[in-house]
Design an enzyme around this catalytic site. Structure first.
Site, short mmCIF file in Angstrom:
data_model
loop_
_atom_site.label_atom_id
_atom_site.label_comp_id
_atom_site.label_asym_id
_atom_site.label_seq_id
_atom_site.Cartn_x
_atom_site.Cartn_y
_atom_site.Cartn_z
N SER A 138 37.67 30.58 43.77
CA SER A 138 37.88 30.68 42.32
C SER A 138 39.38 30.70 42.05
CB SER A 138 37.25 31.97 41.77
OG SER A 138 37.65 32.20 40.43
N TYR A 168 37.02 41.15 42.73
CA TYR A 168 36.47 39.79 42.72
C TYR A 168 37.56 38.78 43.11
CZ TYR A 168 34.61 35.39 40.90
OH TYR A 168 34.20 34.09 40.77
#
Length: 262
Positions: free
Chosen positions: A140, A153
């Site tokens: 990501s 995350y």
């Protein structure tokens, strides 16, 4: 006649994983689909068998559970037909770090990093022995930006990028292609599960658009594919700056700026 490798996809019941399943099936690949939701897996598998003629197996597994993870690892080690692994399964957590439950943080790390490493480790030796194959890891852009405020995350996704780059250096000379894919905000259920209302986000990318771009990067054998990055030169500049920084490190010599008491 060329026999295309079977593709194993984690997190395959919906979102990015389901889109990968459809694209690879339409390319002529057989599939092994892994996710927790058996009903969704069966529905997707039935549709893809009917529409594409692909052979589609399903493995119902929660990759945070050691027994389930071990079953998928075993399949990757023993099924010589599987030549491509798509490490897509992942989760997110909303809110500041101090508000996140320790067990939730640990579960996130287990899914986003530990499971991904173990599955890659399970298949890589066999691919190297065959001299061919591919591992696609979904990272990501959050992994590049601690400023986004998703510390755990983002850290897991930075790990995925680093691991992919390192594995590429190790495995590509042996015929195994490793790709890291870095989406930005994409319309998947991961955000709803994390308590983030994705439907209120007007600037999120669609799943189909994301996967089509990622597969174009796959076909081009890109090491890092960032579909939302508008100017690819920025990634090249960042990578060059990183390499320049490494070249300036003197392992046995303290930098001058740390030799003064001022």
């Amino acid at each position: 006649m060329t026999i295309l490798p079977t593709v194993l996809i984690t997190g395959a019941s919906t979102g990015i994983g389901a889109a990968y399943a459809e694209r690879f099936a339409r390319r002529g690949h057989d599939l092994v689909l892994v996710a927790r939701d058996q009903a969704r897996l069966e529905t997707l598998a039935a549709r893809l068998r009917q529409e594409t003629g692909a052979a589609v197996d399903i493995l119902v597994a929660d990759l945070t559970q050691p027994g389930d993870l071990a079953a998928v690892e075993k399949r990757l080690r023993e099924d010589a037909r599987i030549g491509t692994l798509v490490n897509n399964a992942g989760a997110a957590l909303s809110g500041p770090f101090i508000d996140q439950r320790t067990d939730d943080v640990a579960r996130l790390v287990a899914l986003n990093t530990t499971a991904l490493v173990r599955l890659s480790s399970a298949i890589a030796p066999r691919l190297v022995q065959a001299g061919q194959g591919a591992i696609i890891n979904i990272s990501s852009v959050v992994g590049l930006a601690p400023e986004f405020g998703m510390s755990v995350y983002g850290a897991t996704k930075a790990f995925v990028l680093f691991l992919s780059q390192g594995l590429s250096l190790e495995l590509s000379p042996k015929g195994v292609y490793v790709q890291a894919v870095l989406p930005a905000g994409t319309r998947t259920e991961i955000w709803e599960r994390a308590g983030i209302p994705v439907n209120a986000m007007s600037d999120f990318m669609g799943v189909d658009e994301l996967v089509d771009a990622a597969l174009l990067g796959f076909d081009r054998r890109e090491l890092v594919t960032i579909p939302p990055l508008q100017d690819g030169a920025h990634w090249e500049a960042l990578n060059k700056a990183r390499q320049t920084l490494i070249g300036d490190i003197r392992q046995a010599q303290v930098a001058e700026r740390y030799r003064t008491t001022n």
